[in-house]
Design a protein around this motif. Structure first.
Motif, PDB file in Angstrom:
ATOM      1  N   PHE A 744       1.048  -1.319   0.111  1.00 56.93           N
ATOM      2  CA  PHE A 744       0.146  -0.131   0.035  1.00 56.93           C
ATOM      3  C   PHE A 744       0.891   1.259   0.165  1.00 56.93           C
ATOM      4  N   ALA A 745       2.055   1.244   0.789  1.00 52.60           N
ATOM      5  CA  ALA A 745       2.849   2.475   0.858  1.00 52.60           C
ATOM      6  C   ALA A 745       3.504   2.513  -0.483  1.00 52.60           C
ATOM      7  N   VAL A 746       3.901   1.703  -1.188  1.00 58.83           N
ATOM      8  CA  VAL A 746       4.882   1.768  -2.403  1.00 58.83           C
ATOM      9  C   VAL A 746       3.800   1.940  -3.623  1.00 58.83           C
ATOM     10  N   ILE A 747       2.684   1.750  -3.645  1.00 65.21           N
ATOM     11  CA  ILE A 747       1.633   2.015  -4.824  1.00 65.21           C
ATOM     12  C   ILE A 747       1.728   3.362  -5.307  1.00 65.21           C
ATOM     13  N   PRO A 748       1.826   4.477  -4.519  1.00 63.52           N
ATOM     14  CA  PRO A 748       1.765   5.721  -5.095  1.00 63.52           C
ATOM     15  C   PRO A 748       3.047   6.107  -5.841  1.00 63.52           C
ATOM     16  N   ILE A 749       4.209   5.499  -5.469  1.00 65.10           N
ATOM     17  CA  ILE A 749       5.310   5.792  -6.314  1.00 65.10           C
ATOM     18  C   ILE A 749       5.451   5.313  -7.378  1.00 65.10           C
ATOM     19  N   ILE A 750       5.130   3.754  -7.514  1.00 62.65           N
ATOM     20  CA  ILE A 750       4.949   3.084  -8.803  1.00 62.65           C
ATOM     21  C   ILE A 750       4.013   3.472  -9.743  1.00 62.65           C
ATOM     22  N   TYR A 751       2.908   3.929  -9.164  1.00 63.64           N
ATOM     23  CA  TYR A 751       1.748   4.347  -9.811  1.00 63.64           C
ATOM     24  C   TYR A 751       2.086   5.485 -10.653  1.00 63.64           C
ATOM     25  N   THR A 752       2.515   6.807  -9.727  1.00 67.56           N
ATOM     26  CA  THR A 752       2.758   8.044 -10.529  1.00 67.56           C
ATOM     27  C   THR A 752       3.806   7.914 -11.612  1.00 67.56           C
ATOM     28  N   ILE A 753       5.070   7.327 -11.297  1.00 66.21           N
ATOM     29  CA  ILE A 753       5.905   7.165 -12.138  1.00 66.21           C
ATOM     30  C   ILE A 753       5.481   6.302 -13.650  1.00 66.21           C
ATOM     31  N   GLY A 801      13.475  -0.099  -4.490  1.00 62.80           N
ATOM     32  CA  GLY A 801      14.107   0.537  -3.516  1.00 62.80           C
ATOM     33  C   GLY A 801      13.865   1.143  -2.456  1.00 62.80           C
ATOM     34  N   ARG A 802      12.492   1.686  -2.619  1.00 63.80           N
ATOM     35  CA  ARG A 802      11.578   1.968  -1.475  1.00 63.80           C
ATOM     36  C   ARG A 802      11.417   0.859  -0.414  1.00 63.80           C
ATOM     37  N   VAL A 803      11.048  -0.062  -0.860  1.00 62.57           N
ATOM     38  CA  VAL A 803      10.603  -1.659  -0.353  1.00 62.57           C
ATOM     39  C   VAL A 803      11.870  -2.048   0.665  1.00 62.57           C
ATOM     40  N   THR A 804      13.078  -1.817  -0.292  1.00 61.80           N
ATOM     41  CA  THR A 804      14.265  -2.468   0.453  1.00 61.80           C
ATOM     42  C   THR A 804      14.700  -1.745   1.595  1.00 61.80           C
ATOM     43  N   GLY A 805      14.551  -0.465   1.509  1.00 64.03           N
ATOM     44  CA  GLY A 805      15.155   0.401   2.650  1.00 64.03           C
ATOM     45  C   GLY A 805      13.993   0.623   3.596  1.00 64.03           C
ATOM     46  N   GLU A 806      12.838   0.359   3.688  1.00 66.86           N
ATOM     47  CA  GLU A 806      11.791   0.468   4.491  1.00 66.86           C
ATOM     48  C   GLU A 806      12.145   0.013   5.907  1.00 66.86           C
ATOM     49  N   THR A 807      11.840   0.692   7.054  1.00 66.42           N
ATOM     50  CA  THR A 807      12.187   0.558   8.183  1.00 66.42           C
ATOM     51  C   THR A 807      10.954   0.378   9.257  1.00 66.42           C
ATOM     52  N   ARG A 829      13.232 -10.048   9.994  1.00 63.91           N
ATOM     53  CA  ARG A 829      13.897  -8.901  10.025  1.00 63.91           C
ATOM     54  C   ARG A 829      14.887  -8.585   8.962  1.00 63.91           C
ATOM     55  N   THR A 830      14.762  -7.327   8.509  1.00 69.06           N
ATOM     56  CA  THR A 830      15.545  -6.777   7.533  1.00 69.06           C
ATOM     57  C   THR A 830      16.966  -5.960   7.817  1.00 69.06           C
ATOM     58  N   LEU A 831      17.633  -5.989   6.834  1.00 67.36           N
ATOM     59  CA  LEU A 831      19.043  -5.372   7.285  1.00 67.36           C
ATOM     60  C   LEU A 831      18.690  -3.815   7.761  1.00 67.36           C
ATOM     61  N   SER A 832      17.789  -2.969   7.181  1.00 66.90           N
ATOM     62  CA  SER A 832      17.488  -1.641   7.710  1.00 66.90           C
ATOM     63  C   SER A 832      16.924  -1.710   9.129  1.00 66.90           C
ATOM     64  N   THR A 833      16.024  -2.582   9.244  1.00 68.39           N
ATOM     65  CA  THR A 833      15.332  -2.610  10.670  1.00 68.39           C
ATOM     66  C   THR A 833      16.263  -3.163  11.363  1.00 68.39           C
ATOM     67  N   ASN A 834      17.174  -3.938  11.360  1.00 65.49           N
ATOM     68  CA  ASN A 834      18.317  -4.498  12.210  1.00 65.49           C
ATOM     69  C   ASN A 834      19.318  -3.231  12.846  1.00 65.49           C
ATOM     70  N   ILE A 835      19.571  -2.504  11.643  1.00 61.97           N
ATOM     71  CA  ILE A 835      20.323  -1.335  11.960  1.00 61.97           C
ATOM     72  C   ILE A 835      19.638  -0.268  12.823  1.00 61.97           C
ATOM     73  N   ALA A 836      18.382  -0.124  12.531  1.00 61.56           N
ATOM     74  CA  ALA A 836      17.556   0.739  13.461  1.00 61.56           C
ATOM     75  C   ALA A 836      17.450   0.472  14.932  1.00 61.56           C
ATOM     76  N   VAL A 858      26.374  -3.676   3.152  1.00 55.66           N
ATOM     77  CA  VAL A 858      25.848  -5.014   2.223  1.00 55.66           C
ATOM     78  C   VAL A 858      24.398  -4.390   1.647  1.00 55.66           C
ATOM     79  N   LEU A 859      23.486  -3.589   2.433  1.00 54.81           N
ATOM     80  CA  LEU A 859      22.244  -3.007   1.916  1.00 54.81           C
ATOM     81  C   LEU A 859      22.630  -2.173   0.788  1.00 54.81           C
ATOM     82  N   PHE A 860      23.686  -1.217   1.008  1.00 51.39           N
ATOM     83  CA  PHE A 860      24.014  -0.265   0.014  1.00 51.39           C
ATOM     84  C   PHE A 860      24.495  -0.947  -1.405  1.00 51.39           C
ATOM     85  N   LEU A 861      25.258  -2.123  -1.219  1.00 51.37           N
ATOM     86  CA  LEU A 861      25.847  -2.917  -2.497  1.00 51.37           C
ATOM     87  C   LEU A 861      24.731  -3.434  -2.930  1.00 51.37           C
TER      88      LEU A 861
END
Length: 884
Positions: A744-753, A801-807, A829-836, A858-861
């Motif tokens: 639901f959060a990523v739909i607006p980004i994909i839809y608009t572009i 990218g938005r989903v991968t970095g979501e925290t 648990r994701t990489l970004s969540t673990n860091i936070a 690793v997330l950056f790469l």
């Protein structure tokens, strides 16, 4: 105008270059924090000293955590507190070297008289000891370093009063030490005077045997044990007449008088047939096993859970297929992993596992009376000669091995990392090996001399293998990928595998894109190609407004609102995934059945026509939920998920086979049946054509369902149950919830572009297609979408990218569990969540701290790699579009 163009170009150029520089600087910071993880250890010789004891006299020697003093216990029961004089001071005792460092006696105490100490038991990182004597008695006690801070005036007055004492001027620089009363005082870097003294306590003797105590080991007491109730001190001994005995000392403290009443009981251990004369006796850290091993490597494990019924649990050969002799056998930190060293220089680690937890039959031939088995889990490179000494770290899983050739090797047990090699001056066998309590020093005795080394071990608990591949941790039946960065005790193994976090990142991305990407793309196609201008001016801003919702709000709603509701209607939610699309498609075919004039008249309102079908789909899914649960899931889906031995796996297979069957039927219709069918009904009247299309749709839906049921039944018949793979135990905060909310959060980004990309397709391409007789849908599918494919792919990659970095959404709704399965009903648990979560609590510079930066790298790469591939694909589609 010219000035505006130049200014705009300059701002854009500076902004672009600045963005690139900022990204590179971020990557540089991450790399600089990660590089120390993979640097090697450094070992530097500080001093060399004569040993302060005579040959055969020493029983035990230990250092304090600051490496300024230690204690020495000899066979006649003499306890000496000694100061390690630095190399700058001249030797003042008999054991000093000219111009070198020495040991200076601070205090001498007689712990025992009238008998000789024949054995001693200490525990790594613990102050408690157990002594065995020649008269067959045992005494328990403690040798604890007590630390206080002294007022500078008291220091000055005491040194002034001591005639011929050491001048306080010796304590000028941080790190300087001096004897003060019955201990050692040191000037710290903060300008404080830290005073340490050794406080010995020894309990009354316990009569165990009429013969000398040859070997002894004990179970260390927890420092935070409650003062209420009875306490037990457990030890095991080997007597001079080769008998194994277990001693239990019970202490009860009176709440009224405060007096401690002690009682002891001695139990005999049974005889093990294969065990010859034991050379080592040990008690496991949990206090449930006693181990006895002889020089040939035969080990007997005794279960002591019931003192009145001690049993021989199993017998193990520590040196199978080898003529070597067992020379060292001792615990590392935690007393769960057993170190074994032999006369050929081989070193290995062993610990106990539960046999029923194994997924294979590797240890099926092991005979064990209690269901556990001691297995070899770690093997280290062979040394140059026989193992002669061993020392374990008191704060990590490192251990030091001394060889007969006069060399030492430093290893880490969990990661099996070879940390360092140390050459001892003199090339004599290493008789004593100690790691300083803070892992910052080594003490090695060889050829009558002790070499003192400064140690910087780096990060031996971190290796590439441990980060990305399974590691065999204590207590587990097989190697695993695990993340567990904290524990309640220092003895626990910390686990830093990034694989569960990477797996969780991909899992979140997959389920979120699986839900969000199709809806966003289809919505963009509808508003761009089929909706009226008026509808588009309402729908597009409304969808774009969805992007303004903060992630923390979505995560909060998902965790506290959606998750509890979904938990109560799981079957209905699963049914809605299939029923709602079916009802929407059904509505589309029903629209075709309307009279042509009527459909043209209400063409602008066809979206409103589908709205009742959408609501009907949700309602029918809700009604079908209990029926589906009763038919496929034994009436309780949570029970069905955790009991794979009951019911069938058909319900689980349908979750994945229905979409696959639908795609198969769609392909069959598009590339086979469709061409054959259209050539025969194209000239029929519109009403009859629509009716036949409607019937075909229902037949294909039925075929899809039957195909999925048939294949699922076949898989279930051959024994393939999906439970335990992509479905399993249900957790309230799971991947399904995260996929829906993050989608639901990523739909607006994909839809608009995507909508913008479709809108930029030249109008003359549409006109040409329509002019050739193509329908609007054919024009969209074969002309517009291929032309806009580069933009659509960019929209998907930006959403990815938005989903991968979501925290925040993952943190609040994902269960926060670092596991590596793909279970739809479990969290992650994701990489970004673990860091936070963990970076604010990580100790700066620690292994945990740097591994978190490695997670960010690793997330950056990962994102860099995905974006690079996406750009290559986008350029390919763009070249294809230009050719059109």
């Amino acid at each position: 105008m010219r000035f505006s163009d130049v200014l705009s170009e300059g701002v854009i150029t500076v902004g672009g270059i600045g963005t690139i520089v900022a990204v590179c600087l971020v990557a540089l910071v991450l790399v600089m924090e990660v590089i120390p993880l993979f640097r090697g250890a450094t070992v530097d010789l500080l001093s060399e000293r004569d040993v302060p004891w005579q040959a055969g006299q020493i029983v035990h020697f230990e250092l304090n955590e600051y490496q300024t003093m230690g204690w020495l216990l000899t066979r006649d029961g003499t306890l000496q507190t000694i100061r390690l004089t630095p190399p700058s001071e001249e030797g003042k005792t008999t054991g000093s070297l000219a111009g070198g460092a020495s040991f200076e006696v601070v205090q001498e105490t007689k712990l025992a008289s009238g008998t000789e100490i024949t054995s001693i038991s200490t525990s790594t990182g613990k102050p408690d000891i157990v002594l065995g004597f020649a008269d067959g008695s045992v005494r328990t006690g403690e040798l604890r370093f007590e630390t206080t801070f002294i007022d500078p005036i008291e220091i000055k007055d005491w040194f002034t009063e001591q005639a011929g004492g050491i001048s306080s001027a010796k304590l000028k620089s941080p790190g300087d030490t001096a004897i003060f009363k019955d201990g050692v005082v040191q000037l710290t870097s903060q300008g404080q005077y830290r005073f340490q003294k050794l406080v010995p306590t020894l309990d009354d003797p316990i009569e165990v045997s009429d013969t000398p105590i040859a070997l002894v080991d004990h179970l260390p007491q927890e420092s935070n044990a409650s003062g209420l109730g009875a306490k037990e001190k457990v030890f095991v001994v080997l007597t001079g007449d080769k008998q194994l005995k277990l001693g239990v000392v019970t202490e009860k403290k009176s709440l009224l008088s405060g007096k401690v009443k002690r009682s002891s009981q001695v139990y005999d251990l049974p005889v093990a047939d294969r065990l010859k004369e034991p050379a080592f006796v040990l008690i496991a850290g949990l206090g449930n096993n006693v181990l006895a091993a002889d020089a040939d490597g035969h080990l007997a494990r005794f279960s002591i859970r019931d003192y009145d019924d001690i049993q021989l649990a199993e017998e193990v050969d520590l040196l199978p297929d080898s003529e070597a002799k067992l020379t060292k056998c001792d615990w590392i930190l935690g007393r769960e992993t057993l170190f074994c060293g032999d006369s050929e220089g081989n070193c290995s680690g062993w610990f106990q596992i539960r046999l029923e937890d194994r997924q294979d039959d590797t240890f099926a031939d092991r005979e064990s009376s209690d269901g556990f088995a001691l297995v070899k889990t770690h093997q280290f490179p062979a040394g140059p000669a026989a193992v002669t000494s061993f020392g374990a770290s008191s704060r990590s899983r490192m251990f030091l091995v001394g060889y007969e050739s006069g060399t030492c090797s430093l290893f880490h047990m969990t990661t099996e990392k070879h940390v360092a090699d140390i050459e001892v001056p003199g090339d004599e066998p290493v008789q004593l090996a100690r790691i300083a309590p803070r892992d910052d020093g080594l003490l090695l005795e060889s050829g009558g001399k002790i070499a003192h080394y400064a140690l910087s071990p780096g990060f031996p608990d971190i290796t590439l293998t441990a980060l990305f591949f399974p590691v065999w941790y204590e207590g587990y039946a097989e190697p695993l990928n695990m993340w567990q960065s904290s524990s309640s005790k220092i003895e626990d193994e910390l686990k830093f595998s990034l694989f569960p976090l990477i797996s969780g990142t991909f899992k979140a991305t997959f389920y979120s894109m699986l839900f969000g990407a199709p809806l966003a793309l289809l919505a963009a196609i509808y508003t761009s190609e089929f909706a009226t201008r008026r509808t588009r001016t309402v729908v597009k801003p409304a969808v774009e407004m969805m992007a303004s919702l903060p992630s923390v709000v979505l995560g909060f709603v998902a965790a506290l609102v959606f998750a509890p509701i979904v938990e109560q209607i799981i079957p209905a939610c699963l049914a809605s995934v299939f029923v709602v699309p079916f009802m929407v498609l059904l509505g589309g075919f029903l629209w075709q059945l309307l009279p042509h004039r009527l459909s043209l008249r209400i063409q602008p309102y066809r979206l409103l026509f589908l709205l009742p079908m959408l609501l009907a789909g949700i309602y029918f899914a809700y009604l079908l939920g209990p029926l589906v649960e009763s038919w496929l899931f034994l009436g309780d889906i949570k029970y069905w998920l955790v009991h794979p031995e009951e019911g069938t796996g058909l319900g689980g297979w349908l979750l994945i086979l229905l979409p696959a069957s639908a795609l198969a039927m769609l392909a069959f219709d598009g590339y086979g049946l469709g061409g054959y069918w259209r050539s025969r009904v194209a000239r029929l009247p519109r009403s009859l054509f629509s009716l036949i299309g409607f019937v075909k749709f229902l037949v294909l839906v039925l075929a899809t369902l039957l195909l999925a049921i048939a294949v699922g039944s076949l898989f279930d018949f051959v024994g393939w149950d999906p439970r335990g793979s992509y479905i399993g135990e249900y957790d309230q905060r799971n991947s399904m919830i995260v996929g829906f909310v993050m989608g639901f959060a990523v739909i607006p980004i994909i839809y608009t572009i995507a909508d913008d990309a479709l809108s930029t397709v030249p109008a003359h391409l549409r006109s040409a297609s329509l002019g050739c007789g193509a329908t609007p849908w054919q024009t969209t599918l074969r002309i517009v979408i291929p032309t806009a494919m580069s933009g659509l792919f960019s929209a998907l990659m930006i959403g990815l990218g938005r989903v991968t970095g979501e925290t925040m959404i993952v943190l609040m709704a994902g269960g926060n569990t670092p596991i590596e399965d793909w279970n739809l009903f479990n969290g992650f648990r994701t990489l970004s969540t673990n860091i936070a979560i963990e970076l604010p609590e990580a100790v700066q510079g620690s292994s945990h701290y740097r591994v978190l930066f490695l997670s960010a790298l690793v997330l950056f790469l990962l994102t860099f790699l995905i974006n690079t591939v996406a750009e290559v694909v986008r350029l390919y589609f763009r070249r294809r579009a230009v050719q059109l």
